[in-house]
Design an enzyme around this catalytic site. Structure first.
Site, PDB file in Angstrom:
ATOM      1  CE  LYS A 133       8.818   3.497  22.870  1.00  0.00           C
ATOM      2  NZ  LYS A 133       8.257   4.532  23.642  1.00  0.00           N
ATOM      3  CE1 TYR A 179       2.507   3.860  25.561  1.00  0.00           C
ATOM      4  CE2 TYR A 179       3.278   5.658  26.939  1.00  0.00           C
ATOM      5  CZ  TYR A 179       3.240   4.309  26.634  1.00  0.00           C
ATOM      6  OH  TYR A 179       3.919   3.425  27.422  1.00  0.00           O
ATOM      7  NE  ARG A 232      19.893  16.590  41.205  1.00  0.00           N
ATOM      8  CZ  ARG A 232      20.074  17.739  41.884  1.00  0.00           C
ATOM      9  NH1 ARG A 232      19.638  18.883  41.385  1.00  0.00           N
ATOM     10  NH2 ARG A 232      20.695  17.758  43.042  1.00  0.00           N
ATOM     11  CG  ASP A 276       4.544  11.886  21.824  1.00  0.00           C
ATOM     12  OD1 ASP A 276       5.483  11.538  21.089  1.00  0.00           O
ATOM     13  OD2 ASP A 276       4.204  11.264  22.843  1.00  0.00           O
TER      14      ASP A 276
HETATM   15  O1  P1T Z   1       8.443   4.672  27.301  1.00  0.00           O
HETATM   16  P1  P1T Z   1       8.891   6.109  27.432  1.00  0.00           P
HETATM   17  O2  P1T Z   1      10.239   6.380  26.893  1.00  0.00           O
HETATM   18  O3  P1T Z   1       8.704   6.628  28.814  1.00  0.00           O
HETATM   19  O4  P1T Z   1       7.935   6.975  26.465  1.00  0.00           O
HETATM   20  C1  P1T Z   1       6.553   7.082  26.629  1.00  0.00           C
HETATM   21  C2  P1T Z   1       5.870   7.319  25.301  1.00  0.00           C
HETATM   22  C3  P1T Z   1       5.528   8.611  24.955  1.00  0.00           C
HETATM   23  N1  P1T Z   1       4.922   8.896  23.785  1.00  0.00           N
HETATM   24  C4  P1T Z   1       4.656   7.922  22.891  1.00  0.00           C
HETATM   25  C5  P1T Z   1       3.988   8.259  21.601  1.00  0.00           C
HETATM   26  C6  P1T Z   1       5.007   6.600  23.167  1.00  0.00           C
HETATM   27  O5  P1T Z   1       4.745   5.663  22.237  1.00  0.00           O
HETATM   28  C7  P1T Z   1       5.632   6.286  24.404  1.00  0.00           C
HETATM   29  C8  P1T Z   1       6.018   4.885  24.765  1.00  0.00           C
HETATM   30  N2  P1T Z   1       5.319   3.920  24.024  1.00  0.00           N
HETATM   31  C9  P1T Z   1       5.460   2.568  24.132  1.00  0.00           C
HETATM   32  C10 P1T Z   1       6.266   1.972  25.025  1.00  0.00           C
HETATM   33  C11 P1T Z   1       4.687   1.774  23.174  1.00  0.00           C
HETATM   34  O6  P1T Z   1       4.966   0.580  22.980  1.00  0.00           O
HETATM   35  O7  P1T Z   1       3.750   2.332  22.575  1.00  0.00           O
END
Ligand code: P1T
Length: 353
Positions: free
Chosen positions: A173, A76, A24, A148
């Site tokens: 992503k 988001y 961890r 971000d």
């Molecule tokens: O889904 P996660 O890995 O927890 O990430 C969140 C997140 C943070 N910042 C941005 C710009 C994002 O697009 C996302 C996640 N977005 C999607 C799942 C989506 O379809 O837009």
């Protein structure tokens, strides 16, 4: 890089470990991922988390009751939910403003503002925020600028070199790139902040598994070639939709008439793989279109090799439905993949006909 599955490591003497003690706290596969992302972002430190939201939570969790956050008007949906709902209830104040408008940030800043959350390009409106200008304005107030960088990736944009204090990613992503791993990463240059983040990462424990880290490292190996193709295909899709009779408006920073085109051309080395558009016939047309594509798959998320399509108002951005960040139900969002461009254009034409 091997997948180091061990959760614990033999010590030379009590309290004397040989680099790793407990997974961890740190794990060799995770360290390799963190070094990789730090290198790509021009950062001295990076911290990997189990999801993008876990990474964001580590940052918002640094705030205290009474502190204030400024975020973009189309953050988001999950970022909005985290800041406004979860931390709003614990006494964190927030404002949402159009950060692509010069001057909007200066008006929103308060003496208690500690963090400015920037997305650029934004999800899902694909607005472009001038990172250097925001950083300069925020510097006068002492608020940290958090970018971000999920949509742009470090291949196209390095916010730290433009004056941002923190970069955060949903590595689910483009960094992963194959829709098979959830992850988040924070990259910083400040040693003191890095120490606090390392503490939170270990103490709260929202860490990715070694296999997740391995998959992300493997994805990152092809980030450059994938991004080149995403950018090329997205531009072709945007240009095609721009002249399509069923489409009212295309949102893509690579189109010369996009309001953020010049800023994007200055701070990015490509315009990315995301395209949004508003259809004539608005909501009904949007639902019909996203339900009829065959190559573009109807699904949340983005940034993988396969093309995805969605309606943010009912899917990824449902959590902002009754807020100032609500998304037009006539908007559709395309994550343009790396397929043969003719297949993508033919698919969109049949879905829009
Ligand atoms: O889904 P996660 O890995 O927890 O990430 C969140 C997140 C943070 N910042 C941005 C710009 C994002 O697009 C996302 C996640 N977005 C999607 C799942 C989506 O379809 O837009």
């Amino acid at each position: 890089m091997p997948v180091h599955l061990a959760t614990t490591f033999v010590q030379s003497a009590p309290g004397q470990h040989r680099g790793y003690e407990y997974s961890r706290t740190a794990n060799p596969t995770r360290t390799a991922l963190e070094r990789s992302v730090a290198g790509l972002e021009g950062a001295t430190h990076a911290f990997a988390f189990a999801s993008g939201m876990a990474a964001e939570n580590a940052l918002v969790g640094l705030l205290r009751p009474g502190d204030h956050v400024v975020m973009g008007l189309d953050a988001y949906g999950g970022t909005f939910r985290l800041i406004a709902d979860i931390y709003g209830e614990r006494g964190i104040g927030w404002s949402a403003v159009d950060l692509s408008e010069p001057g909007a940030l200066a008006e929103a800043l308060r003496p208690e503002t500690r963090q400015v959350w920037v997305e650029t390009p934004t999800n899902p409106m694909l607005a472009v925020v001038d990172i250097a200008a925001v950083a300069e304005t925020a510097r006068t107030s002492g608020a940290a600028v958090i970018v971000d960088n999920t949509f742009a990736t470090p291949y196209l944009q390095n916010p730290l070199t433009l004056g941002a204090d923190v970069v955060v990613h949903s590595s689910t992503k483009y960094l992963g790139g194959h829709s098979d791993v959830l992850g988040g990463v924070i990259a910083v240059n400040d040693d003191e902040l890095a120490e606090r983040l390392a503490y939170v990462q270990n103490a709260a424990g929202a860490v990715p598994s070694p296999f997740d880290c391995y998959l992300l490292l493997r994805g990152i190996k092809t980030l450059g070639v994938r991004m080149d193709r995403h950018c090329e295909n997205a531009l072709a899709v945007a240009e095609h939709l721009d002249s399509h009779p069923a489409v009212a408006r295309v949102l893509y920073p690579g189109l010369p008439d996009h309001p953020g085109h010049d800023v994007a051309a200055r701070q990015m080395s490509g315009f990315g793989g995301m395209v949004s558009c508003i259809l004539n016939g608005s909501e009904a047309a949007a639902v019909a279109a996203v339900s009829s594509t065959r190559v573009f798959l109807l699904a949340e998320s983005l940034g993988a090799v396969e093309s995805l399509i969605e309606q943010p108002a009912t899917m990824t951005h449902l959590s902002v439905a009754d807020s100032p960040l609500a998304v037009d139900p006539g908007l559709i969002r395309l994550s343009v993949g790396i397929e043969t461009i003719d297949d993508l254009l033919t698919d969109l034409d049949q879905a829009l006909s």
